[in-house]
Design a protein around this motif. Structure first.
Motif, PDB file in Angstrom:
ATOM      1  N   GLU A 224      19.797  38.449  -3.001  1.00  0.00           N
ATOM      2  CA  GLU A 224      19.993  38.491  -4.448  1.00  0.00           C
ATOM      3  C   GLU A 224      18.715  38.906  -5.169  1.00  0.00           C
ATOM      4  OE1 GLU A 224      21.236  34.571  -5.362  1.00  0.00           O
ATOM      5  OE2 GLU A 224      23.033  34.641  -4.110  1.00  0.00           O
ATOM      6  N   ASN A 225      17.580  38.453  -4.672  1.00  0.00           N
ATOM      7  CA  ASN A 225      16.280  38.790  -5.255  1.00  0.00           C
ATOM      8  C   ASN A 225      15.435  39.455  -4.175  1.00  0.00           C
ATOM      9  OD1 ASN A 225      17.039  37.340  -7.640  1.00  0.00           O
ATOM     10  ND2 ASN A 225      16.463  35.446  -6.600  1.00  0.00           N
ATOM     11  N   LEU A 255      24.671  45.994  -0.679  1.00  0.00           N
ATOM     12  CA  LEU A 255      23.785  45.141  -1.469  1.00  0.00           C
ATOM     13  C   LEU A 255      24.510  44.625  -2.713  1.00  0.00           C
ATOM     14  CD1 LEU A 255      20.540  47.351  -1.293  1.00  0.00           C
ATOM     15  CD2 LEU A 255      20.930  45.198  -0.076  1.00  0.00           C
ATOM     16  N   ARG A 256      25.740  44.204  -2.533  1.00  0.00           N
ATOM     17  CA  ARG A 256      26.556  43.853  -3.698  1.00  0.00           C
ATOM     18  C   ARG A 256      26.080  42.584  -4.401  1.00  0.00           C
ATOM     19  NH1 ARG A 256      29.674  43.034   0.859  1.00  0.00           N
ATOM     20  NH2 ARG A 256      30.397  40.901   1.271  1.00  0.00           N
ATOM     21  N   HIS A 257      25.225  41.786  -3.745  1.00  0.00           N
ATOM     22  CA  HIS A 257      24.727  40.561  -4.366  1.00  0.00           C
ATOM     23  C   HIS A 257      23.379  40.760  -5.068  1.00  0.00           C
ATOM     24  CE1 HIS A 257      27.844  38.220  -2.343  1.00  0.00           C
ATOM     25  NE2 HIS A 257      27.522  38.832  -1.216  1.00  0.00           N
ATOM     26  N   LEU A 258      22.758  41.891  -4.864  1.00  0.00           N
ATOM     27  CA  LEU A 258      21.413  42.118  -5.405  1.00  0.00           C
ATOM     28  C   LEU A 258      21.451  42.179  -6.938  1.00  0.00           C
ATOM     29  CD1 LEU A 258      18.428  42.704  -4.731  1.00  0.00           C
ATOM     30  CD2 LEU A 258      19.005  45.143  -4.745  1.00  0.00           C
ATOM     31  N   SER A 259      20.627  41.330  -7.569  1.00  0.00           N
ATOM     32  CA  SER A 259      20.610  41.307  -9.031  1.00  0.00           C
ATOM     33  C   SER A 259      19.202  41.411  -9.618  1.00  0.00           C
ATOM     34  CB  SER A 259      21.265  40.020  -9.549  1.00  0.00           C
ATOM     35  OG  SER A 259      20.547  38.875  -9.093  1.00  0.00           O
ATOM     36  N   ARG A 260      18.186  41.073  -8.837  1.00  0.00           N
ATOM     37  CA  ARG A 260      16.799  41.147  -9.325  1.00  0.00           C
ATOM     38  C   ARG A 260      15.971  41.918  -8.308  1.00  0.00           C
ATOM     39  NH1 ARG A 260      15.883  37.770 -13.607  1.00  0.00           N
ATOM     40  NH2 ARG A 260      13.629  37.938 -13.308  1.00  0.00           N
ATOM     41  N   LEU A 261      15.215  42.903  -8.810  1.00  0.00           N
ATOM     42  CA  LEU A 261      14.475  43.806  -7.940  1.00  0.00           C
ATOM     43  C   LEU A 261      13.062  43.983  -8.468  1.00  0.00           C
ATOM     44  CD1 LEU A 261      14.757  45.721  -5.479  1.00  0.00           C
ATOM     45  CD2 LEU A 261      15.552  47.487  -7.061  1.00  0.00           C
ATOM     46  N   ARG A 262      12.095  43.837  -7.560  1.00  0.00           N
ATOM     47  CA  ARG A 262      10.694  44.032  -7.935  1.00  0.00           C
ATOM     48  C   ARG A 262      10.087  45.061  -6.999  1.00  0.00           C
ATOM     49  NH1 ARG A 262       6.128  39.248  -8.580  1.00  0.00           N
ATOM     50  NH2 ARG A 262       4.481  40.570  -9.470  1.00  0.00           N
ATOM     51  N   GLY A 283      22.754  49.898 -11.494  1.00  0.00           N
ATOM     52  CA  GLY A 283      23.772  49.510 -12.468  1.00  0.00           C
ATOM     53  C   GLY A 283      24.191  48.059 -12.386  1.00  0.00           C
ATOM     54  N   GLN A 284      23.893  47.377 -11.268  1.00  0.00           N
ATOM     55  CA  GLN A 284      24.292  45.977 -11.123  1.00  0.00           C
ATOM     56  C   GLN A 284      23.128  45.018 -11.335  1.00  0.00           C
ATOM     57  OE1 GLN A 284      25.534  46.416  -6.994  1.00  0.00           O
ATOM     58  NE2 GLN A 284      23.909  45.016  -6.305  1.00  0.00           N
ATOM     59  N   ARG A 316      20.122  54.059 -16.015  1.00  0.00           N
ATOM     60  CA  ARG A 316      21.078  53.535 -15.038  1.00  0.00           C
ATOM     61  C   ARG A 316      21.370  52.047 -15.239  1.00  0.00           C
ATOM     62  NH1 ARG A 316      18.386  56.808  -9.908  1.00  0.00           N
ATOM     63  NH2 ARG A 316      19.688  58.682 -10.107  1.00  0.00           N
ATOM     64  N   PHE A 317      20.634  51.385 -16.110  1.00  0.00           N
ATOM     65  CA  PHE A 317      20.830  49.959 -16.332  1.00  0.00           C
ATOM     66  C   PHE A 317      22.054  49.696 -17.203  1.00  0.00           C
ATOM     67  CE2 PHE A 317      15.953  49.489 -16.089  1.00  0.00           C
ATOM     68  CZ  PHE A 317      16.006  49.400 -14.710  1.00  0.00           C
ATOM     69  N   GLN A 318      22.613  48.499 -17.022  1.00  0.00           N
ATOM     70  CA  GLN A 318      23.599  48.002 -17.974  1.00  0.00           C
ATOM     71  C   GLN A 318      22.870  47.593 -19.255  1.00  0.00           C
ATOM     72  OE1 GLN A 318      26.917  47.933 -17.726  1.00  0.00           O
ATOM     73  NE2 GLN A 318      26.819  48.882 -15.671  1.00  0.00           N
TER      74      GLN A 318
END
Length: 625
Positions: A224-225, A255-262, A283-284, A316-318
């Motif tokens: 997720e992170n 990677l359907r659970h990925l929500s935070r990316l650094r 987008g997610q 590409r972001f929401q």
């Protein structure tokens, strides 16, 4: 409260009381009062323990191991272990924990553990039930130069099957050969072994290649992170005639659970390959943190401009997604037209109110006269290091006076002062008269680094230390010897409070040699009597003076005598010293003045005045007191 009143308190009240005290305080205050209290301490209460800091003495560390872990180690669920300036500390911890037949350890945070110690940890039975493993390392740690990518991640996941949160910021360095044979378990494993064998939800890794990243993304389906750095071989202008290959985009279903990316990229090819790999998941995302340090050209397939950041990332972001940027760009052949720099003023994301984006030029010192250098970052700025070149008049004028410095730089704990030849990019943050000082969150700053002697004057440094009242560590890189000599020889002594607040010094002064270092250290002990850690570099030559043991009659023994006498002087003069670190910088590496077998023999036969642990190599001596 009397003993009888304390003994009848219910367990939950006792647990709340214990939570306000250190483990040693609990044991010393309550353990011997009654059988019930001793039973609760040893067999019922679950412990969250922190051991060590960068200034913990050998005796205190031993005391924690023998009097705390050996007694309550079986009930410890969370252990935070700080091994900075500690020599072979993990064996002391491990032996104390092994005295218990069972352990409840679930969360382990290790700060600056060395590879050989980490290997022993991975062989231990203590780690089977761990679900959170956090590792942090300093810049001098050997984990910064591993050759095999992912080897420790695979070992952690295979030996800690329950781990869900993992931070292994170990950096891959292809220039270091055979590193894995020296510091790891001695064999290589590939990332496909991770597939369907882990339940990682939060993962942080260090600097790797984009090829490693591509393989890693196939092996962490529940993440997720995710945080990582990428450093591929850079592309030169001469390579532009060749086709630049970018990797295929990872399937979003993987990677359907990925929500935070650094993301941290160290050049332009790393940036473009990383974005190509992950473009499908933007987008997610709920949040993206992008840090970039790169040279760019004004045209070509690997250009990084405002348009590129807007198109490849922001668009590409929401609408509800958030992001933070920390971009440092060096645009080649763009000093006059400033095409890349101006492109950031023309894109929509730099004009939004949230997050606030600030764009500023900075010095090209050290990069080259052909480059135009600038920064693009969002506020609040989340890095722990606050560089002085960010503290510009433009930033001050663009912000409202009501804006708190702590709100601007909420995580800053280190102020880094740079030396620049181009003064128009710098304001002196130590000038109390200047309103520029309002930009620095002085109460948060605990560490000041001075890079080059022209970064600041002695008077300005004094002003800074008066404002930064929580500073306890100074790092000084003095390429002329002017700054440090000013501190040591100035008639205007630093205030007593300022002297006493500095507990750690890290010094590189080009004038310090075996000829004069004792004199400097005596002056140092007079100015900073409360030092607990001292790190210094000793050079083999300065000006006309040179020290070459191979060209001196009985050079080995004469060198050893000087070094050992220096150790005695430092241990005797700095009464509170717990860590001593001496580096030897030589033009010819093989002609070092440090001979480990002679140093060890001398300090064994005639030990310093305090108990210690010694670690010695051809270019470094460490003492833990």
């Amino acid at each position: 409260m009397s003993y009888s009143s304390l003994d009848i308190l219910p367990n939950d009240i006792l647990y709340e009381i214990f939570g306000y005290l250190s483990p040693i305080d609990v044991i010393e205050s309550f353990f011997s009062l009654s059988k019930r209290l001793s039973r609760i301490i040893v067999n019922e209460y679950v412990w969250h323990i922190r051991i060590g800091d960068s200034t913990m003495s050998l005796s205190m560390f031993n005391d924690h191991c023998q009097n705390v872990l050996q007694l309550i180690g079986g009930r410890v669920v969370s252990l935070r272990l700080i091994l900075i300036n500690v020599i072979n500390g993990w064996p002391l911890i491990s032996s104390s924990l092994r005295s218990h037949s069972t352990t409840f350890l679930q969360r382990l945070h290790l700060i600056d553990i060395e590879p050989h110690e980490f290997d022993k940890l991975l062989r231990s039975q203590l780690i089977k039930q761990i679900h959170t493993l956090l590792v942090d390392i300093t810049s001098s740690n050997r984990f910064n130069c591993l050759q095999v990518e992912g080897v420790y991640l695979v070992q952690v996941c295979s030996r800690m099957p329950l781990v869900k949160i993992c931070r292994l910021p170990f950096n891959h360095d292809v220039s270091i050969m055979n590193q894995i044979k020296t510091f790891s378990l001695g064999y290589q494993m590939t990332l496909p072994n991770l597939l369907n064998a882990n339940h990682l939800r939060t993962l942080t890794v260090g600097i790797h290649s984009s090829y490693f990243l591509g393989r890693l993304l196939l092996c962490i389906p529940f993440v997720e992170n995710l945080s990582f750095g990428i450093d591929d071989r850079d592309i030169n202008e001469s390579d532009f005639h060749e086709k630049i290959s970018l990797p295929a985009t990872i399937g979003v279903h993987l990677l359907r659970h990925l929500s935070r990316l650094r993301i941290y990229c160290l050049n332009s090819i790393s940036f473009h390959r990383t974005i190509a790999l992950l473009s499908s998941v933007f987008g997610q995302l709920h949040h993206l943190s992008l840090k970039l340090l790169a040279c760019t050209f004004i045209s070509g397939p690997l250009i990084i401009s405002g348009d590129i950041i807007q198109q490849l990332c922001i668009d590409r972001f929401q609408p509800t997604a958030t992001y933070s940027l920390d971009l440092v760009l060096h645009a080649k052949n763009d000093l006059e037209e400033k095409i890349i720099f101006n492109s950031f003023f023309k894109v929509p994301f730099t004009h939004r109110q949230r997050p606030r984006v600030f764009i500023q030029e900075c010095s090209n010192m050290g990069i080259g006269y052909m480059y135009h250098c600038f920064m693009v970052y969002t506020l609040p700025y989340k890095d722990e290091i606050l560089p002085s070149n960010m503290l510009t008049k433009d930033l001050e004028e663009s912000l409202q006076m009501s804006t708190s410095a702590i709100d601007l730089f909420p995580r800053a704990n280190q102020l880094m002062l740079h030396g620049y030849k181009f003064k128009r990019y710098r304001r002196d943050p130590g000038n109390c008269i200047s309103s520029m000082s309002s930009l620095v969150p002085w109460s948060l700053i605990t560490n000041i680094s001075i890079n080059h002697s022209d970064a600041i004057s002695v008077v300005a440094l004094q002003s800074i230390l008066r404002m930064a009242y929580n500073v306890h560590k100074l790092r000084i890189f003095d390429d002329t010897g002017v700054l440090l000599r000013g501190l040591l020889y100035s008639n205007d002594n630093l205030e007593l409070r300022v002297n006493q607040q500095v507990k750690s010094l890290d010094i590189y002064d080009v004038t310090w040699t075996l000829q004069n270092v004792e004199r400097f250290c005596i002056l140092l002990s007079n100015r900073f009597p409360n030092l607990k850690t001292l790190s210094m570099h000793i050079l083999d030559s300065y000006d006309q003076w040179k020290w070459r043991p191979s060209r001196i009659i009985d050079g080995k023994n004469k060198s050893t005598k000087r070094i050992v006498n220096l150790v005695y002087l430092l241990v005797d003069n700095f009464k509170q010293l717990v860590s001593l670190d001496i580096y030897f910088s030589n033009e010819n590496f093989s002609d070092t003045p440090c001979f480990p077998h002679l140093i060890r023999r001398q300090l064994y036969q005639y030990p310093p005045s305090r108990p210690h642990r010694l670690q010695c190599s051809a270019n470094r001596i460490q003492l833990w007191l």
